[in-house]
Design a protein around this motif. Sequence first.
Motif, PDB file in Angstrom:
ATOM      1  N   VAL A 200       0.844  -1.339  -0.008  1.00 40.25           N
ATOM      2  CA  VAL A 200      -0.036  -0.048   0.020  1.00 40.25           C
ATOM      3  C   VAL A 200       0.864   1.484  -0.193  1.00 40.25           C
ATOM      4  N   GLU A 201       0.915   2.117  -1.104  1.00 42.07           N
ATOM      5  CA  GLU A 201       1.904   3.117  -1.307  1.00 42.07           C
ATOM      6  C   GLU A 201       1.237   4.523  -1.419  1.00 42.07           C
ATOM      7  N   LEU A 202       1.923   5.461  -1.471  1.00 43.05           N
ATOM      8  CA  LEU A 202       1.520   6.861  -1.636  1.00 43.05           C
ATOM      9  C   LEU A 202       1.595   7.130  -3.039  1.00 43.05           C
ATOM     10  N   ALA A 203       0.722   7.960  -3.593  1.00 42.76           N
ATOM     11  CA  ALA A 203       0.877   8.328  -5.213  1.00 42.76           C
ATOM     12  C   ALA A 203       2.085   9.082  -5.435  1.00 42.76           C
ATOM     13  N   SER A 204       2.597   9.892  -4.272  1.00 40.08           N
ATOM     14  CA  SER A 204       3.857  10.595  -4.409  1.00 40.08           C
ATOM     15  C   SER A 204       4.890   9.715  -4.463  1.00 40.08           C
ATOM     16  N   TYR A 205       5.013   8.466  -4.031  1.00 39.39           N
ATOM     17  CA  TYR A 205       6.212   7.719  -4.051  1.00 39.39           C
ATOM     18  C   TYR A 205       5.934   6.716  -5.399  1.00 39.39           C
ATOM     19  N   ASN A 206       4.630   6.252  -5.777  1.00 32.49           N
ATOM     20  CA  ASN A 206       4.659   5.587  -6.868  1.00 32.49           C
ATOM     21  C   ASN A 206       4.628   6.207  -8.240  1.00 32.49           C
ATOM     22  N   PHE A 207       4.310   7.484  -8.130  1.00 29.08           N
ATOM     23  CA  PHE A 207       4.149   8.235  -9.551  1.00 29.08           C
ATOM     24  C   PHE A 207       4.975   9.706  -9.440  1.00 29.08           C
ATOM     25  N   THR A 208       4.618  10.504  -8.611  1.00 23.50           N
ATOM     26  CA  THR A 208       5.038  11.910  -8.698  1.00 23.50           C
ATOM     27  C   THR A 208       6.543  12.111  -8.587  1.00 23.50           C
ATOM     28  N   ARG A 209       7.052  11.497  -7.483  1.00 21.53           N
ATOM     29  CA  ARG A 209       8.653  11.609  -7.403  1.00 21.53           C
ATOM     30  C   ARG A 209       9.517  10.763  -8.376  1.00 21.53           C
ATOM     31  N   LEU A 210       8.716   9.942  -9.081  1.00 18.24           N
ATOM     32  CA  LEU A 210       9.205   9.117 -10.113  1.00 18.24           C
ATOM     33  C   LEU A 210       9.092   9.925 -11.264  1.00 18.24           C
ATOM     34  N   ASN A 211       8.818  11.152 -11.468  1.00 20.38           N
ATOM     35  CA  ASN A 211       8.578  11.997 -12.572  1.00 20.38           C
ATOM     36  C   ASN A 211       7.553  11.830 -13.494  1.00 20.38           C
ATOM     37  N   ILE A 212       6.677  11.070 -12.610  1.00 24.03           N
ATOM     38  CA  ILE A 212       5.273  10.523 -13.607  1.00 24.03           C
ATOM     39  C   ILE A 212       4.300  11.700 -13.287  1.00 24.03           C
ATOM     40  N   GLU A 213       4.037  12.667 -14.331  1.00 28.80           N
ATOM     41  CA  GLU A 213       3.186  13.704 -13.948  1.00 28.80           C
ATOM     42  C   GLU A 213       1.543  13.372 -13.824  1.00 28.80           C
ATOM     43  N   GLU A 214       0.913  14.419 -13.360  1.00 26.63           N
ATOM     44  CA  GLU A 214      -0.538  14.148 -13.448  1.00 26.63           C
ATOM     45  C   GLU A 214      -0.953  14.035 -14.612  1.00 26.63           C
ATOM     46  N   GLY A 215      -2.175  13.243 -14.564  1.00 30.96           N
ATOM     47  CA  GLY A 215      -2.729  13.007 -15.990  1.00 30.96           C
ATOM     48  C   GLY A 215      -2.134  11.997 -16.832  1.00 30.96           C
TER      49      GLY A 215
END
Length: 347
Positions: free
Chosen positions: A134-149
């Motif tokens: 169970v992970e935070l979107a900030s780790y799974n996406f945002t800080r991996l450079n995966i932008e909103e959308g």
Amino acid sequence: MKEQLERIRQEALEMLDAATDAQALENLRVKYLGKKGELTAVLKLMGKLSAEERPIMGQLANTVRADIEQKLAEAKAQVEAKALEARLLAETEDVTIPGVPVVMGHQHPMNMVLQEIKDIFVGMGYQVVDGPEVELASYNFTRLNIEEGHPSRDRSDTFYFDDKDEVLLRTQTSPMQIRYMETHTPPLCMLAPGRVFRKDEADATHSPMFHQIEGLVVAEDITMGDLKGALITIMQKIYGHDAQVRFRPHHFPFTEPSCEMDMQCHKCHGEGEVDGQICSTCHGEGWIELLGAGMVHPEVLRNCGIDPEKYSGFAFGIGLERTAMGRLKINDLRLIFDNDVRFLNQF
Ligand code: PHE
């Protein structure tokens, strides 16, 4: 009174002789010897006797009591012996009956391959770590450079727990890159195997839950050559020195440049078809995609407080089930999760 005592004795002894269980004996003890029993009742009349008669009757009463007590003890011993004998007969065990064999289990085939892979990486100096499913979107996406959308953030692809799309089941093990770089400084060398989740329909090579093995190396002067070297080494150790793999350019937001690595399909040997039919294991491709990889994006390093001017690194995410399929010649990924013992016993 003499007759009364004699009658009590005779009757009691006969009754005790006939009694067959412990409860009947206890009832007789109460009836004759108890506080409200027949013998006690007679003794209570003693006071009415003359001084000469009293000791004689007293003595007789004592022998009657002693006789009944002795008989009671004998009867009790007999009843107990009978009960024991009956129990021993009933509980007889036939020690010549063959034993029930103990079925020995073994590791699940996927875990066997995982163990093999972990051993190889540990031998190359990687530290194996575990991370949250169970992970935070900030780790799974945002800080991996995966932008909103970005399409992979879509609710049709990702399992979210909340309305704000902040908490999710990790879709990849890549958030472990961030978690590790947050807590370690280069040079670093990490391996993070674990479960990941995507809204995929199950088929021969897809499942909504599967396993990835994330790898991350960050140090000075790390190049794409190091990445290819590490991956080719591991593939040769798993599949043998004639292992056929290929690298294809690809795009991941958190690596630049990025690539994917495929392994030649173990079922059709790269032909794409078996007996004139499209190969069901690789869908006719002749190759099976095993992993995504690339050089860690400078933005991702910066997100973790690492200076991209000084350090560089590579990362990869291996699909464990597919690697195990090739290693153990399994043609359908669903078999790995069915847990049919007829399948599991083959390994
Ligand atoms: N996380 C990527 C995926 O799930 C794989 C990957 C890992 C790519 C690390 C690059 C570097 O597809």
